[in-house]
Design a protein around this motif. Structure first.
Motif, PDB file in Angstrom:
ATOM      1  N   ILE A 207      12.106  -1.906 -10.461  1.00  0.00           N
ATOM      2  CA  ILE A 207      12.295  -2.827  -9.336  1.00  0.00           C
ATOM      3  C   ILE A 207      13.529  -2.420  -8.530  1.00  0.00           C
ATOM      4  O   ILE A 207      13.494  -2.395  -7.295  1.00  0.00           O
ATOM      5  CB  ILE A 207      12.421  -4.284  -9.823  1.00  0.00           C
ATOM      6  CG1 ILE A 207      11.072  -4.765 -10.356  1.00  0.00           C
ATOM      7  CG2 ILE A 207      12.919  -5.209  -8.706  1.00  0.00           C
ATOM      8  CD1 ILE A 207      11.135  -6.097 -11.069  1.00  0.00           C
ATOM      9  N   GLU A 208      14.607  -2.097  -9.216  1.00  0.00           N
ATOM     10  CA  GLU A 208      15.831  -1.675  -8.527  1.00  0.00           C
ATOM     11  C   GLU A 208      15.586  -0.426  -7.683  1.00  0.00           C
ATOM     12  O   GLU A 208      15.975  -0.378  -6.512  1.00  0.00           O
ATOM     13  CB  GLU A 208      16.938  -1.396  -9.542  1.00  0.00           C
ATOM     14  CG  GLU A 208      17.472  -2.632 -10.210  1.00  0.00           C
ATOM     15  CD  GLU A 208      18.417  -2.337 -11.355  1.00  0.00           C
ATOM     16  OE1 GLU A 208      19.129  -3.266 -11.762  1.00  0.00           O
ATOM     17  OE2 GLU A 208      18.444  -1.181 -11.863  1.00  0.00           O
TER      18      GLU A 208
ATOM     19  N   LYS B 155      12.653   0.824  -6.592  1.00  0.00           N
ATOM     20  CA  LYS B 155      11.668   0.562  -5.536  1.00  0.00           C
ATOM     21  C   LYS B 155      12.314  -0.196  -4.370  1.00  0.00           C
ATOM     22  O   LYS B 155      12.080   0.127  -3.204  1.00  0.00           O
ATOM     23  CB  LYS B 155      10.506  -0.237  -6.130  1.00  0.00           C
ATOM     24  CG  LYS B 155       9.270  -0.216  -5.305  1.00  0.00           C
ATOM     25  CD  LYS B 155       8.565   1.100  -5.436  1.00  0.00           C
ATOM     26  CE  LYS B 155       7.186   0.987  -4.831  1.00  0.00           C
ATOM     27  NZ  LYS B 155       6.653   2.270  -4.450  1.00  0.00           N
ATOM     28  N   ALA B 156      13.129  -1.194  -4.682  1.00  0.00           N
ATOM     29  CA  ALA B 156      13.803  -1.975  -3.645  1.00  0.00           C
ATOM     30  C   ALA B 156      14.734  -1.082  -2.821  1.00  0.00           C
ATOM     31  O   ALA B 156      14.792  -1.190  -1.596  1.00  0.00           O
ATOM     32  CB  ALA B 156      14.572  -3.129  -4.272  1.00  0.00           C
ATOM     33  N   GLU B 157      15.443  -0.203  -3.504  1.00  0.00           N
ATOM     34  CA  GLU B 157      16.342   0.725  -2.804  1.00  0.00           C
ATOM     35  C   GLU B 157      15.551   1.659  -1.895  1.00  0.00           C
ATOM     36  O   GLU B 157      15.920   1.874  -0.740  1.00  0.00           O
ATOM     37  CB  GLU B 157      17.135   1.539  -3.825  1.00  0.00           C
ATOM     38  CG  GLU B 157      18.005   2.588  -3.216  1.00  0.00           C
ATOM     39  CD  GLU B 157      19.475   2.273  -3.354  1.00  0.00           C
ATOM     40  OE1 GLU B 157      20.259   3.003  -2.742  1.00  0.00           O
ATOM     41  OE2 GLU B 157      19.812   1.308  -4.046  1.00  0.00           O
TER      42      GLU B 157
ATOM     43  N   GLU C  46      12.701   1.181  -0.478  1.00  0.00           N
ATOM     44  CA  GLU C  46      12.095   0.459   0.647  1.00  0.00           C
ATOM     45  C   GLU C  46      13.126  -0.295   1.487  1.00  0.00           C
ATOM     46  O   GLU C  46      12.755  -0.994   2.432  1.00  0.00           O
ATOM     47  CB  GLU C  46      11.025  -0.500   0.115  1.00  0.00           C
ATOM     48  CG  GLU C  46       9.870   0.229  -0.549  1.00  0.00           C
ATOM     49  CD  GLU C  46       8.713  -0.674  -0.908  1.00  0.00           C
ATOM     50  OE1 GLU C  46       8.592  -1.764  -0.302  1.00  0.00           O
ATOM     51  OE2 GLU C  46       7.924  -0.288  -1.782  1.00  0.00           O
TER      52      GLU C  46
ATOM     53  N   ARG D 205      14.836  -2.910   0.767  1.00  0.00           N
ATOM     54  CA  ARG D 205      14.547  -4.343   0.637  1.00  0.00           C
ATOM     55  C   ARG D 205      15.313  -4.887  -0.552  1.00  0.00           C
ATOM     56  O   ARG D 205      15.755  -4.146  -1.423  1.00  0.00           O
ATOM     57  CB  ARG D 205      13.041  -4.580   0.383  1.00  0.00           C
ATOM     58  CG  ARG D 205      12.137  -4.137   1.486  1.00  0.00           C
ATOM     59  CD  ARG D 205      12.232  -5.077   2.642  1.00  0.00           C
ATOM     60  NE  ARG D 205      11.215  -4.767   3.638  1.00  0.00           N
ATOM     61  CZ  ARG D 205      10.914  -5.566   4.635  1.00  0.00           C
ATOM     62  NH1 ARG D 205      11.527  -6.714   4.790  1.00  0.00           N
ATOM     63  NH2 ARG D 205       9.992  -5.224   5.497  1.00  0.00           N
ATOM     64  N   SER D 206      15.408  -6.210  -0.625  1.00  0.00           N
ATOM     65  CA  SER D 206      16.041  -6.821  -1.795  1.00  0.00           C
ATOM     66  C   SER D 206      15.039  -6.853  -2.944  1.00  0.00           C
ATOM     67  O   SER D 206      13.820  -6.796  -2.736  1.00  0.00           O
ATOM     68  CB  SER D 206      16.516  -8.238  -1.473  1.00  0.00           C
ATOM     69  OG  SER D 206      15.405  -9.106  -1.317  1.00  0.00           O
ATOM     70  N   GLN D 207      15.562  -6.969  -4.135  1.00  0.00           N
ATOM     71  CA  GLN D 207      14.693  -7.091  -5.300  1.00  0.00           C
ATOM     72  C   GLN D 207      13.861  -8.374  -5.202  1.00  0.00           C
ATOM     73  O   GLN D 207      12.685  -8.380  -5.555  1.00  0.00           O
ATOM     74  CB  GLN D 207      15.517  -7.074  -6.579  1.00  0.00           C
ATOM     75  CG  GLN D 207      16.177  -5.739  -6.818  1.00  0.00           C
ATOM     76  CD  GLN D 207      17.097  -5.744  -8.013  1.00  0.00           C
ATOM     77  OE1 GLN D 207      16.822  -6.376  -9.013  1.00  0.00           O
ATOM     78  NE2 GLN D 207      18.207  -5.030  -7.902  1.00  0.00           N
TER      79      GLN D 207
ATOM     80  N   TRP E  59      12.825  -9.870  -2.452  1.00  0.00           N
ATOM     81  CA  TRP E  59      11.753  -9.657  -1.484  1.00  0.00           C
ATOM     82  C   TRP E  59      10.610  -8.874  -2.123  1.00  0.00           C
ATOM     83  O   TRP E  59       9.443  -9.207  -1.964  1.00  0.00           O
ATOM     84  CB  TRP E  59      12.270  -8.893  -0.260  1.00  0.00           C
ATOM     85  CG  TRP E  59      11.211  -8.710   0.787  1.00  0.00           C
ATOM     86  CD1 TRP E  59      10.951  -9.540   1.833  1.00  0.00           C
ATOM     87  CD2 TRP E  59      10.236  -7.651   0.851  1.00  0.00           C
ATOM     88  NE1 TRP E  59       9.880  -9.052   2.546  1.00  0.00           N
ATOM     89  CE2 TRP E  59       9.422  -7.903   1.964  1.00  0.00           C
ATOM     90  CE3 TRP E  59       9.983  -6.539   0.072  1.00  0.00           C
ATOM     91  CZ2 TRP E  59       8.374  -7.066   2.325  1.00  0.00           C
ATOM     92  CZ3 TRP E  59       8.939  -5.708   0.432  1.00  0.00           C
ATOM     93  CH2 TRP E  59       8.144  -5.966   1.549  1.00  0.00           C
ATOM     94  N   LEU E  60      10.976  -7.824  -2.860  1.00  0.00           N
ATOM     95  CA  LEU E  60       9.978  -6.962  -3.481  1.00  0.00           C
ATOM     96  C   LEU E  60       9.121  -7.731  -4.481  1.00  0.00           C
ATOM     97  O   LEU E  60       7.892  -7.633  -4.467  1.00  0.00           O
ATOM     98  CB  LEU E  60      10.672  -5.787  -4.169  1.00  0.00           C
ATOM     99  CG  LEU E  60       9.765  -4.702  -4.704  1.00  0.00           C
ATOM    100  CD1 LEU E  60       9.154  -3.913  -3.557  1.00  0.00           C
ATOM    101  CD2 LEU E  60      10.528  -3.783  -5.623  1.00  0.00           C
TER     102      LEU E  60
END
Length: 52
Positions: free
Chosen positions: A20-21, A23-25, A27, A29-31, A33-34
């Motif tokens: 998650i960390e 992927k969020a980075e 994109e 986006r915040s975790q 939001w993801l």
């Protein structure tokens, strides 16, 4: 501005949290939001499936 959305505390496996960390980075986006995005996507797909 104060957030009024309900909060949920969850435990994640380290591998899941790392994913998650990352992927969020990627994109930008915040975790939060993801996670919301993926859950809403799953809800949408489930509602489109024909009843068994």
């Amino acid at each position: 501005m104060k957030q009024r959305d309900p909060q949920l505390k969850i435990r994640l496996k380290p591998k899941t949290k790392s994913w998650i960390e990352e992927k969020a980075e990627q994109e930008d986006r915040s975790q939060t939001w993801l996670i919301n995005h993926y859950l809403e996507e799953a809800m949408r797909r489930e509602s489109q499936q024909p009843a068994a």
